[in-house]
Write a protein that holds these residues in place. Structure first.
Motif, short mmCIF file in Angstrom:
data_model
loop_
_atom_site.label_atom_id
_atom_site.label_comp_id
_atom_site.label_asym_id
_atom_site.label_seq_id
_atom_site.Cartn_x
_atom_site.Cartn_y
_atom_site.Cartn_z
N MET A 1 10.71 -5.35 0.21
CA MET A 1 9.26 -5.56 0.13
C MET A 1 8.95 -7.02 -0.14
O MET A 1 9.68 -7.68 -0.86
CB MET A 1 8.73 -4.67 -1.00
CG MET A 1 7.26 -4.31 -0.89
SD MET A 1 6.68 -3.82 0.74
CE MET A 1 7.69 -2.36 1.06
N PHE A 24 0.45 -0.51 4.76
CA PHE A 24 1.51 -0.43 3.75
C PHE A 24 2.02 1.01 3.64
O PHE A 24 3.22 1.28 3.64
CB PHE A 24 0.96 -0.91 2.41
CG PHE A 24 1.93 -0.76 1.28
CD1 PHE A 24 2.90 -1.73 1.05
CD2 PHE A 24 1.89 0.34 0.44
CE1 PHE A 24 3.81 -1.59 0.02
CE2 PHE A 24 2.80 0.49 -0.59
CZ PHE A 24 3.76 -0.48 -0.81
N GLN A 28 5.66 2.85 4.48
CA GLN A 28 6.39 3.64 3.49
C GLN A 28 6.72 5.03 4.02
O GLN A 28 7.79 5.55 3.81
CB GLN A 28 5.52 3.80 2.24
CG GLN A 28 5.52 2.57 1.39
CD GLN A 28 6.04 2.89 0.00
OE1 GLN A 28 5.85 3.98 -0.51
NE2 GLN A 28 6.70 1.93 -0.61
N TYR A 94 -1.33 1.61 -9.87
CA TYR A 94 -0.89 0.41 -10.58
C TYR A 94 -1.25 0.48 -12.06
O TYR A 94 -0.43 0.23 -12.93
CB TYR A 94 -1.54 -0.81 -9.92
CG TYR A 94 -0.97 -2.13 -10.38
CD1 TYR A 94 0.27 -2.57 -9.93
CD2 TYR A 94 -1.67 -2.95 -11.26
CE1 TYR A 94 0.80 -3.77 -10.34
CE2 TYR A 94 -1.15 -4.16 -11.68
CZ TYR A 94 0.09 -4.57 -11.21
OH TYR A 94 0.60 -5.76 -11.62
N THR A 305 6.66 -4.12 -10.06
CA THR A 305 6.59 -3.86 -8.63
C THR A 305 7.46 -2.66 -8.26
O THR A 305 7.07 -1.81 -7.47
CB THR A 305 7.09 -5.09 -7.85
OG1 THR A 305 6.50 -6.24 -8.44
CG2 THR A 305 6.70 -5.01 -6.41
N GLU A 309 6.22 0.80 -6.42
CA GLU A 309 6.81 1.31 -5.18
C GLU A 309 7.40 2.69 -5.39
O GLU A 309 7.22 3.59 -4.57
CB GLU A 309 7.92 0.37 -4.73
CG GLU A 309 7.42 -0.75 -3.87
CD GLU A 309 8.59 -1.47 -3.28
OE1 GLU A 309 9.03 -1.08 -2.19
OE2 GLU A 309 9.09 -2.42 -3.92
N GLU A 310 8.11 2.85 -6.50
CA GLU A 310 8.76 4.12 -6.81
C GLU A 310 7.74 5.25 -6.88
O GLU A 310 7.93 6.32 -6.32
CB GLU A 310 9.50 3.98 -8.15
CG GLU A 310 10.45 5.07 -8.50
CD GLU A 310 11.53 5.27 -7.44
OE1 GLU A 310 11.84 6.44 -7.16
OE2 GLU A 310 12.04 4.28 -6.88
N LYS A 313 6.27 6.36 -3.51
CA LYS A 313 7.17 7.05 -2.59
C LYS A 313 6.92 8.54 -2.52
O LYS A 313 7.23 9.18 -1.54
CB LYS A 313 8.62 6.81 -3.03
CG LYS A 313 9.27 5.66 -2.31
CD LYS A 313 10.72 5.56 -2.71
CE LYS A 313 11.20 4.14 -2.48
NZ LYS A 313 12.32 3.80 -3.34
#
Ligand SMILES: [Zn+2]
Length: 342
Positions: A1, A24, A28, A94, A305, A309-310, A313
């Motif tokens: 990424m 994005f 993914q 986030y 970050t 991302e985790e 997913k």
């Protein structure tokens, strides 16, 4: 990424508009080549030109004759059927990741600019997304402990207390209810691998069968299990390699390397979080809060970050509708409105 956020402003700069967020997510989910979420066809779909405020959103229609359904990357995911922009969803993901003790719906509402009700719904859907899928058995040194979370009867309103006493009287007409008998505390079982993952499960009742069932489901037979002196744990040595119990009743807290201090540390984070951030958590939603805190604990060493991302997913095919979240609240309300209009 190609990003590494250190602050919320950098995050907002990167995800500057809906188009970026959609692209994005497409990367993914599909690594760039869309797959129909309805029938799973990999055949390149038709691109559909959307109009008005949706014109920047990549929309498709399945090119399989039998299917022929429209879709976007949101279809069949936690974002489906929500009018909230993807940008706000990302921001919520986030926020939930950077907060230490979770974020209440009131606070989330003001941060991302939606109503409190919407924020509550977003929060719960995200919690469903953070639930561990395909959990592996915990091994090595594993601590097991139980705690109680929930409201005390004495803190409830007079009306609720009176109604509860009536209920108890109906059930047991000849017995005076004990002061603590009405506390609606939910027993919660925690299983933690030393230097590893944690699993947290609320239980319907503190029963030996449920405890042992959870222990067998989550702990590998070759593990060393450390518990307190609770009677229900007595038979663990029959199913697992070693069982050490630290008898808290005799003021014994540590036996060499054996203790349950890590899991007790987790309980204090969870309880402070629930009291400090959410104030009240109803028993029917408790498992989601537990999942959220377990997720945060399990990913504590990841970078910001990495966490973001985790958690993104797992958005695939987790759906939780508003009705599923509020099964008993919605119906009486609707009925009342129906009667009024009649
Ligand atoms: Zn299709």
């Amino acid at each position: 990424m190609d990003f590494d956020f250190k602050a919320i402003c950098e995050f907002n700069d990167y995800f500057k508009d809906e188009k970026t967020c959609y692209e994005f997510l497409e990367n993914q989910r599909w690594s760039g080549s869309p797959v129909c979420p309805h029938c799973g066809s990999m055949k390149a779909p038709y691109k559909v030109k959307a109009r008005g405020k949706f014109q920047d959103i990549p929309s498709y229609r399945c090119s399989e004759r039998a299917c022929d359904l429209p879709f976007t990357v949101r279809t069949n995911s936690i974002y489906e059927g929500s009018k909230v922009e993807l940008r706000k969803w990302f921001q919520a993901v986030y926020e939930i990741n950077i907060s230490k003790k979770g974020i209440s719906s009131v606070e989330l509402a003001t941060r991302i600019g939606v109503s409190q009700k919407t924020a509550w719904f977003i929060n719960h859907r995200l919690r469903a997304m953070l639930t561990e899928t395909n959990p592996e058995l915990l091994t090595g040194m594993v601590e097991v402990d139980e705690t109680y979370i929930g409201g005390k009867e004495k803190n409830k309103s007079k009306k609720v207390r009176a109604a509860n006493i009536e209920k108890i009287k109906e059930l047991h007409p000849n017995r005076k209810p004990h002061a603590n008998a009405l506390d609606t505390k939910t027993p919660v079982l925690g299983i933690l691998q030393r230097d590893g993952l944690i699993r947290v499960t609320p239980m319907v009742a503190p029963s030996k069968e449920i405890l042992l069932d959870q222990i067998n489901k989550n702990i590998s037979p070759d593990a060393t299990v450390v518990t307190d002196g609770l009677q229900a744990y007595r038979n663990i040595s029959k199913t697992h390699k070693e069982h050490v119990f630290v008898n808290h009743n005799n003021d014994e807290w540590v036996k060499g390397q054996f203790h349950t201090n890590n899991i007790e540390g987790f309980w204090s984070i969870l309880k402070r979080g629930i009291i400090g951030t959410f104030h009240v958590v109803s028993p029917q939603h408790l498992h989601r809060y537990c999942d959220e805190f377990a997720y945060r604990y399990n990913n504590r060493q990841q970078s910001l970050t990495g966490k973001f991302e985790e958690s993104l997913k797992q958005f695939d095919s987790v759906r939780l509708t508003y009705r599923e979240l509020t099964p008993d609240q919605r119906e009486p309300h609707r009925k009342a409105r129906y009667n009024k209009t009649k």
